[in-house]
Design a protein around this motif. Structure first.
Motif, PDB file in Angstrom:
ATOM      1  N   SER A  64      17.905   9.626   0.376  1.00 40.60           N
ATOM      2  CA  SER A  64      18.303   8.230   0.790  1.00 40.60           C
ATOM      3  C   SER A  64      17.458   8.110   2.241  1.00 40.60           C
ATOM      4  O   SER A  64      17.055   7.361   3.033  1.00 40.60           O
ATOM      5  CB  SER A  64      19.367   8.393   1.702  1.00 40.60           C
ATOM      6  OG  SER A  64      19.755   9.619   2.683  1.00 40.60           O
ATOM      7  N   ASP A  65      16.253   9.097   2.257  1.00 41.28           N
ATOM      8  CA  ASP A  65      14.706   9.240   3.240  1.00 41.28           C
ATOM      9  C   ASP A  65      13.499   9.200   2.145  1.00 41.28           C
ATOM     10  O   ASP A  65      12.624  10.063   2.314  1.00 41.28           O
ATOM     11  CB  ASP A  65      15.332  10.664   3.713  1.00 41.28           C
ATOM     12  CG  ASP A  65      14.212  10.235   4.905  1.00 41.28           C
ATOM     13  OD1 ASP A  65      13.662   9.287   5.652  1.00 41.28           O
ATOM     14  OD2 ASP A  65      13.878  12.111   5.658  1.00 41.28           O
ATOM     15  N   PRO A  66      13.746   7.713   2.249  1.00 40.51           N
ATOM     16  CA  PRO A  66      12.112   7.432   1.128  1.00 40.51           C
ATOM     17  C   PRO A  66      10.779   7.653   2.055  1.00 40.51           C
ATOM     18  O   PRO A  66      11.155   7.567   3.167  1.00 40.51           O
ATOM     19  CB  PRO A  66      12.460   5.885   1.207  1.00 40.51           C
ATOM     20  CG  PRO A  66      13.619   5.573   1.479  1.00 40.51           C
ATOM     21  CD  PRO A  66      14.161   6.392   2.347  1.00 40.51           C
ATOM     22  N   PRO A  67       9.557   8.274   0.828  1.00 41.95           N
ATOM     23  CA  PRO A  67       8.584   9.093   1.814  1.00 41.95           C
ATOM     24  C   PRO A  67       8.229   7.367   2.074  1.00 41.95           C
ATOM     25  O   PRO A  67       7.174   7.109   1.515  1.00 41.95           O
ATOM     26  CB  PRO A  67       7.503   9.514   0.656  1.00 41.95           C
ATOM     27  CG  PRO A  67       8.835   9.090  -0.479  1.00 41.95           C
ATOM     28  CD  PRO A  67       9.686   8.983  -0.428  1.00 41.95           C
ATOM     29  N   LEU A 122       7.811   2.290  -8.875  1.00 42.50           N
ATOM     30  CA  LEU A 122       6.561   2.704  -8.108  1.00 42.50           C
ATOM     31  C   LEU A 122       5.340   3.558  -8.907  1.00 42.50           C
ATOM     32  O   LEU A 122       4.548   3.999  -8.240  1.00 42.50           O
ATOM     33  CB  LEU A 122       6.418   3.038  -6.846  1.00 42.50           C
ATOM     34  CG  LEU A 122       7.390   1.861  -5.957  1.00 42.50           C
ATOM     35  CD1 LEU A 122       8.624   2.775  -4.743  1.00 42.50           C
ATOM     36  CD2 LEU A 122       7.639   0.679  -5.863  1.00 42.50           C
ATOM     37  N   GLY A 123       5.262   3.429 -10.206  1.00 45.81           N
ATOM     38  CA  GLY A 123       4.196   4.415 -11.433  1.00 45.81           C
ATOM     39  C   GLY A 123       4.470   5.548 -10.712  1.00 45.81           C
ATOM     40  O   GLY A 123       5.982   5.735 -10.878  1.00 45.81           O
ATOM     41  N   ALA A 124       3.620   6.037 -10.331  1.00 44.12           N
ATOM     42  CA  ALA A 124       3.862   7.796 -10.310  1.00 44.12           C
ATOM     43  C   ALA A 124       4.186   7.772  -8.630  1.00 44.12           C
ATOM     44  O   ALA A 124       4.790   9.122  -8.799  1.00 44.12           O
ATOM     45  CB  ALA A 124       1.540   8.439 -10.512  1.00 44.12           C
ATOM     46  N   PRO A 131       1.578   6.705  -0.790  1.00 46.00           N
ATOM     47  CA  PRO A 131       0.494   5.572  -0.684  1.00 46.00           C
ATOM     48  C   PRO A 131       0.913   5.323  -2.723  1.00 46.00           C
ATOM     49  O   PRO A 131       1.447   6.193  -2.954  1.00 46.00           O
ATOM     50  CB  PRO A 131      -1.041   6.246  -0.977  1.00 46.00           C
ATOM     51  CG  PRO A 131      -0.914   7.571  -0.412  1.00 46.00           C
ATOM     52  CD  PRO A 131       0.389   7.618  -0.376  1.00 46.00           C
ATOM     53  N   LEU A 132       1.311   3.859  -2.369  1.00 43.01           N
ATOM     54  CA  LEU A 132       1.590   3.643  -4.340  1.00 43.01           C
ATOM     55  C   LEU A 132       0.035   3.720  -5.038  1.00 43.01           C
ATOM     56  O   LEU A 132      -0.903   3.291  -4.973  1.00 43.01           O
ATOM     57  CB  LEU A 132       1.654   2.279  -4.111  1.00 43.01           C
ATOM     58  CG  LEU A 132       3.228   2.216  -3.338  1.00 43.01           C
ATOM     59  CD1 LEU A 132       3.284   0.543  -3.497  1.00 43.01           C
ATOM     60  CD2 LEU A 132       4.169   2.848  -3.628  1.00 43.01           C
ATOM     61  N   ALA A 134       1.122  -1.666   0.047  1.00 43.79           N
ATOM     62  CA  ALA A 134      -0.215   0.070  -0.349  1.00 43.79           C
ATOM     63  C   ALA A 134       0.951   1.787  -0.013  1.00 43.79           C
ATOM     64  O   ALA A 134       0.652   2.080  -0.156  1.00 43.79           O
ATOM     65  CB  ALA A 134      -1.242  -0.157   1.066  1.00 43.79           C
ATOM     66  N   THR A 135       1.864   1.311   0.457  1.00 47.49           N
ATOM     67  CA  THR A 135       2.903   1.605   0.662  1.00 47.49           C
ATOM     68  C   THR A 135       4.413   2.056   0.206  1.00 47.49           C
ATOM     69  O   THR A 135       4.743   1.052   0.120  1.00 47.49           O
ATOM     70  CB  THR A 135       2.738   3.246   1.868  1.00 47.49           C
ATOM     71  OG1 THR A 135       3.449   2.384   3.123  1.00 47.49           O
ATOM     72  CG2 THR A 135       1.705   3.223   2.124  1.00 47.49           C
TER      73      THR A 135
END
Length: 315
Positions: free
Chosen positions: A302-305, A221-223, A309-310, A197-198
């Motif tokens: 290096s700090d992914p959100p 991861l698309g958009a 949401p995906l 989901a994320t």
């Protein structure tokens, strides 16, 4: 040099339509034919960037002959293995709002002799390659273990190998420790057997694939962006919002950009995002050239959100 392997190549015919109505006679506003298949698309993007590439693939019938001619026109050496039957033709219908309807043919059955010939073509060329990129679904006649054998032979020849496939073929190849695997969000979820989901869910899934044998995971991861799990580091890249004309081949363009930029680290991730962003703005499965690639508009961190949401329909 980058060697690509496409076990189920195609001719990709794209028609741009004013609308799609079932049962009607439709007239295309524009149409094009491109050499297709995921590995072929990687070769096209690599060649467009000015790098040498060899495409290993089965070729059959007049469609296969046309595919070989189109590859030559793109400056790509085709290392073709003759097969019975005809190379498949895939159809993409594009509506004005960007909606795509795709019809993909099954393609010819690959005989045991042709399967071995493809592996031998790769082995011979892998010894002089920077990367071998093995991409796409397996056609009839090739077992899931075929990709694992291809990874093993490429490694014995001294080449690094990138793999873009899914399902049992991916599971089999992971045991041979491919250097890079490149799933999209849907394929990543399938590989770990749970929904994602994320971005944080994708990070955990990528690390799981690394635990099962993948040395690096590059996930589209698309958009939402792209994720790179590389050793002890995790990087996240995103590009600007752009109008999407066609997303066919965008993931392949991303892999080509990543490998051409060295295949590791944040700079290669930025190149992957830039190539994918450029590709979705082009018609059909056209691949971007150097003038269309803009890494300056890509953000890598290096700090992914982790909470982002995906999208429900990953590209």
């Amino acid at each position: 040099m980058i060697v690509t392997v496409t076990p189920n190549p195609s001719l990709d015919r794209t028609y741009e339509l004013p609308g799609l109505t079932r049962g009607a006679v439709l007239r295309a506003g524009a149409d094009r034919v491109d050499p297709g298949g995921k590995g072929v698309n990687v070769s096209r993007a690599v060649a467009a960037a000015g790098h040498r590439t060899v495409a290993v693939l089965p070729l059959g019938g007049p469609e296969g002959a046309l595919l070989a001619r189109l590859l030559d026109q793109h400056g790509i050496e085709a290392a073709g293995v003759p097969v019975d039957g005809s190379t498949r033709v895939n159809i993409t219908l594009v509506e004005p709002d960007g909606t795509l309807t795709k019809v993909n043919a099954a393609g010819p059955r690959i005989s045991p002799a042709a399967a071995e010939a493809l592996l031998e073509h790769v082995r011979v060329r892998a010894s002089g390659a920077d990367w071998v990129a093995c991409c796409g679904s397996l056609p009839r006649g090739l077992s899931p273990e075929w990709y694992g054998e291809l990874v093993a032979r490429s490694h014995r020849a001294g080449a690094r190998i990138a793999l873009d496939t899914s399902g049992p073929a991916l599971a089999s190849a992971l045991r041979e420790r491919p250097d890079v695997v490149k799933p999209n969000a849907e394929e990543l979820a399938e590989a770990v057997g749970r929904p994602l989901a994320t971005v944080g869910d994708a990070v955990k899934a990528a690390e799981e694939l690394r635990g099962r044998g993948a040395r690096t995971v590059l996930a589209s991861l698309g958009a939402a962006g792209q994720l790179l799990a590389d050793g002890s580091d995790v990087w996240f890249g995103s590009g600007p919002a752009v109008p999407v004309r066609s997303d066919v081949g965008a993931g392949d363009a991303s892999l080509a950009g990543f490998l051409a930029a060295g295949g590791s680290g944040p700079a290669a991730l930025a190149a992957a995002v830039a190539h994918g962003t450029a590709a979705v703005q082009l018609p059909g499965s056209a691949m971007p050239g150097p003038g269309e690639i803009d890494t300056a508009r890509v953000t890598v961190t290096s700090d992914p959100p982790l909470d982002r949401p995906l999208p429900g329909d990953p590209a």
